[in-house]
Design an enzyme around this catalytic site. Sequence first.
Site, PDB file in Angstrom:
ATOM      1  N   SER A 182     -50.114-184.795  73.352  1.00 29.42           N
ATOM      2  CA  SER A 182     -49.716-184.166  74.584  1.00 29.42           C
ATOM      3  C   SER A 182     -50.766-183.276  74.840  1.00 29.42           C
ATOM      4  O   SER A 182     -51.315-182.378  74.333  1.00 29.42           O
ATOM      5  CB  SER A 182     -48.334-182.999  74.255  1.00 29.42           C
ATOM      6  OG  SER A 182     -48.376-182.186  75.314  1.00 29.42           O
ATOM      7  N   HIS A 195     -49.543-188.300  76.135  1.00 30.53           N
ATOM      8  CA  HIS A 195     -48.215-187.585  76.693  1.00 30.53           C
ATOM      9  C   HIS A 195     -48.668-186.626  77.777  1.00 30.53           C
ATOM     10  O   HIS A 195     -49.297-185.709  77.396  1.00 30.53           O
ATOM     11  CB  HIS A 195     -47.713-186.925  75.650  1.00 30.53           C
ATOM     12  CG  HIS A 195     -46.243-186.509  75.986  1.00 30.53           C
ATOM     13  ND1 HIS A 195     -45.235-187.382  76.007  1.00 30.53           N
ATOM     14  CD2 HIS A 195     -45.786-185.302  76.060  1.00 30.53           C
ATOM     15  CE1 HIS A 195     -44.067-186.609  76.202  1.00 30.53           C
ATOM     16  NE2 HIS A 195     -44.330-185.242  76.263  1.00 30.53           N
ATOM     17  N   ASP A 204     -47.075-183.755  80.333  1.00 27.36           N
ATOM     18  CA  ASP A 204     -46.129-182.927  80.352  1.00 27.36           C
ATOM     19  C   ASP A 204     -46.004-181.976  81.951  1.00 27.36           C
ATOM     20  O   ASP A 204     -46.950-181.293  82.001  1.00 27.36           O
ATOM     21  CB  ASP A 204     -46.130-181.784  79.343  1.00 27.36           C
ATOM     22  CG  ASP A 204     -45.610-182.193  77.936  1.00 27.36           C
ATOM     23  OD1 ASP A 204     -44.484-182.949  78.002  1.00 27.36           O
ATOM     24  OD2 ASP A 204     -46.407-181.991  77.015  1.00 27.36           O
ATOM     25  N   MET A 249     -44.133-179.921  84.641  1.00 25.00           N
ATOM     26  CA  MET A 249     -43.182-178.969  84.349  1.00 25.00           C
ATOM     27  C   MET A 249     -43.136-178.249  85.973  1.00 25.00           C
ATOM     28  O   MET A 249     -44.421-177.924  86.449  1.00 25.00           O
ATOM     29  CB  MET A 249     -43.482-177.868  83.245  1.00 25.00           C
ATOM     30  CG  MET A 249     -43.649-178.307  82.036  1.00 25.00           C
ATOM     31  SD  MET A 249     -43.844-177.207  81.050  1.00 25.00           S
ATOM     32  CE  MET A 249     -44.097-177.982  79.171  1.00 25.00           C
ATOM     33  N   HIS A 285     -43.991-187.335  81.037  1.00 25.45           N
ATOM     34  CA  HIS A 285     -42.737-186.837  80.657  1.00 25.45           C
ATOM     35  C   HIS A 285     -42.581-185.723  81.769  1.00 25.45           C
ATOM     36  O   HIS A 285     -42.904-184.601  81.844  1.00 25.45           O
ATOM     37  CB  HIS A 285     -42.980-185.979  79.367  1.00 25.45           C
ATOM     38  CG  HIS A 285     -41.667-185.137  78.878  1.00 25.45           C
ATOM     39  ND1 HIS A 285     -41.698-184.352  77.872  1.00 25.45           N
ATOM     40  CD2 HIS A 285     -40.375-185.150  79.407  1.00 25.45           C
ATOM     41  CE1 HIS A 285     -40.426-183.626  77.553  1.00 25.45           C
ATOM     42  NE2 HIS A 285     -39.920-184.242  78.672  1.00 25.45           N
ATOM     43  N   MET A 323     -40.618-182.940  83.502  1.00 23.21           N
ATOM     44  CA  MET A 323     -39.637-181.744  83.408  1.00 23.21           C
ATOM     45  C   MET A 323     -39.496-181.342  84.558  1.00 23.21           C
ATOM     46  O   MET A 323     -39.736-180.060  84.892  1.00 23.21           O
ATOM     47  CB  MET A 323     -39.966-180.841  82.031  1.00 23.21           C
ATOM     48  CG  MET A 323     -39.883-181.312  80.877  1.00 23.21           C
ATOM     49  SD  MET A 323     -40.761-180.598  79.642  1.00 23.21           S
ATOM     50  CE  MET A 323     -42.552-181.543  79.797  1.00 23.21           C
ATOM     51  N   MET A 373     -35.737-184.434  72.576  1.00 21.42           N
ATOM     52  CA  MET A 373     -36.697-183.200  72.460  1.00 21.42           C
ATOM     53  C   MET A 373     -36.203-182.546  71.259  1.00 21.42           C
ATOM     54  O   MET A 373     -35.112-182.100  70.910  1.00 21.42           O
ATOM     55  CB  MET A 373     -36.083-182.220  73.391  1.00 21.42           C
ATOM     56  CG  MET A 373     -36.611-182.663  75.046  1.00 21.42           C
ATOM     57  SD  MET A 373     -38.437-183.077  75.067  1.00 21.42           S
ATOM     58  CE  MET A 373     -39.122-181.273  74.461  1.00 21.42           C
ATOM     59  N   GLY A 377     -40.457-176.699  77.574  1.00 17.69           N
ATOM     60  CA  GLY A 377     -41.065-175.747  78.467  1.00 17.69           C
ATOM     61  C   GLY A 377     -42.420-175.303  77.986  1.00 17.69           C
ATOM     62  O   GLY A 377     -43.196-174.817  78.770  1.00 17.69           O
ATOM     63  N   PHE A 378     -42.591-175.180  76.560  1.00 21.95           N
ATOM     64  CA  PHE A 378     -43.663-174.796  76.270  1.00 21.95           C
ATOM     65  C   PHE A 378     -44.339-175.488  75.024  1.00 21.95           C
ATOM     66  O   PHE A 378     -43.260-176.216  74.297  1.00 21.95           O
ATOM     67  CB  PHE A 378     -43.505-173.269  75.676  1.00 21.95           C
ATOM     68  CG  PHE A 378     -42.823-172.525  76.812  1.00 21.95           C
ATOM     69  CD1 PHE A 378     -43.957-172.014  77.694  1.00 21.95           C
ATOM     70  CD2 PHE A 378     -41.489-172.134  76.937  1.00 21.95           C
ATOM     71  CE1 PHE A 378     -43.417-170.981  78.700  1.00 21.95           C
ATOM     72  CE2 PHE A 378     -41.163-171.425  78.062  1.00 21.95           C
ATOM     73  CZ  PHE A 378     -42.006-170.652  78.897  1.00 21.95           C
ATOM     74  N   GLY A 379     -45.504-175.467  74.634  1.00 20.15           N
ATOM     75  CA  GLY A 379     -46.024-176.085  73.475  1.00 20.15           C
ATOM     76  C   GLY A 379     -46.035-175.002  72.487  1.00 20.15           C
ATOM     77  O   GLY A 379     -45.766-174.034  72.611  1.00 20.15           O
ATOM     78  N   GLY A 380     -46.156-175.595  71.241  1.00 13.77           N
ATOM     79  CA  GLY A 380     -46.457-174.700  70.003  1.00 13.77           C
ATOM     80  C   GLY A 380     -45.082-173.943  69.663  1.00 13.77           C
ATOM     81  O   GLY A 380     -45.218-173.000  68.556  1.00 13.77           O
ATOM     82  N   ASP A 389     -40.326-185.177  70.307  1.00 13.25           N
ATOM     83  CA  ASP A 389     -41.246-184.083  71.052  1.00 13.25           C
ATOM     84  C   ASP A 389     -41.021-182.769  70.797  1.00 13.25           C
ATOM     85  O   ASP A 389     -39.758-182.330  71.133  1.00 13.25           O
ATOM     86  CB  ASP A 389     -41.286-184.616  72.461  1.00 13.25           C
ATOM     87  CG  ASP A 389     -42.254-183.855  73.468  1.00 13.25           C
ATOM     88  OD1 ASP A 389     -43.182-183.100  72.936  1.00 13.25           O
ATOM     89  OD2 ASP A 389     -42.163-183.836  74.626  1.00 13.25           O
ATOM     90  N   GLY A 399     -42.921-179.528  68.283  1.00  8.92           N
ATOM     91  CA  GLY A 399     -43.149-178.970  66.886  1.00  8.92           C
ATOM     92  C   GLY A 399     -43.389-180.318  65.680  1.00  8.92           C
ATOM     93  O   GLY A 399     -42.958-179.778  64.743  1.00  8.92           O
ATOM     94  N   GLY A 451     -48.719-181.780  70.241  1.00  6.98           N
ATOM     95  CA  GLY A 451     -49.663-181.197  71.562  1.00  6.98           C
ATOM     96  C   GLY A 451     -50.408-180.462  70.194  1.00  6.98           C
ATOM     97  O   GLY A 451     -51.596-180.681  69.986  1.00  6.98           O
ATOM     98  N   SER A 452     -49.779-179.089  70.064  1.00  2.00           N
ATOM     99  CA  SER A 452     -50.661-178.243  69.236  1.00  2.00           C
ATOM    100  C   SER A 452     -51.277-178.635  67.962  1.00  2.00           C
ATOM    101  O   SER A 452     -52.483-178.258  67.174  1.00  2.00           O
ATOM    102  CB  SER A 452     -49.879-176.968  69.351  1.00  2.00           C
ATOM    103  OG  SER A 452     -48.669-177.033  68.660  1.00  2.00           O
TER     104      SER A 452
END
Length: 216
Positions: free
Chosen positions: A8, A31, A33, A35, A64, A66, A135, A140-143, A171, A173, A193-194
């Site tokens: 991501s 990926h 994202d 938003m 993706h 959102m 999900m 809404g947020f990475g990490g 997707d 964590g 992602g992270s």
Amino acid sequence: MTIRISPSILAADFTHLRGELDKVQTADLLHIDVMDGSYVPNISFGLPVIQAVKRSSKVPLDIHLMIEKPDRFLEDFAAQKPEIITVHYEAVTHLQRTLGRIRELGVKAGVSLNPHTPLDGLRYVLDDLDLILIMTVNPGFGGQSFIPAMVEKIRDCRALIGAAPIELQVDGGVNVENLPMLLEAGATNFVAGSAIFGAADPAAYIRKMRESLRQG
Ligand code: DX5
Ligand code: ZN
């Protein structure tokens, strides 16, 4: 079904986007994202950034969305020639029609479910789908941290899909430690992602992920 890894870019350093993209060219998908600050409590990026990514990368795009009422923008996103466009189950009114429209535009159709959204309605649109995204965090947020209750949901979704040619994407964590568990539950497509962009060497991290998936 083929196992695929989709980094991501939300977690990339946007001041060096081309360099960041260079590091993940061994991935199967990228990926993306999107938003809107309404469907999710965060705004990420839109078409201008996707166009730049498209110019700077050879990896097929996995978009993706959102966003509320994604039907408004399907043509615009499809014009970027992604492999997949995924909409949220909760953000569309006529899901079967929306999925059909994505396919009409020459793109694979995906549907994403928030952690609390039941799988039930999906059984009626299995023929219209190429990918289901479970999900594993609230979008809404990475990490964020993986929600453990999603393992059972992945298992149930795998049972629902059966032998149908539908990818099961996870997707949120996702990292090299929880990959074997996710694979065992039935996921085939892994967004991270992270974990990838936060690694000292993202290409080496992708190799580690593949290794872990082979052994899992
Ligand atoms: C969350 C996004 C994810 C996010 C994943 O709303 O849909 O794709 O970028 O980030 P990590 O892998 O850091 O949880
Ligand atoms: Zn995502």
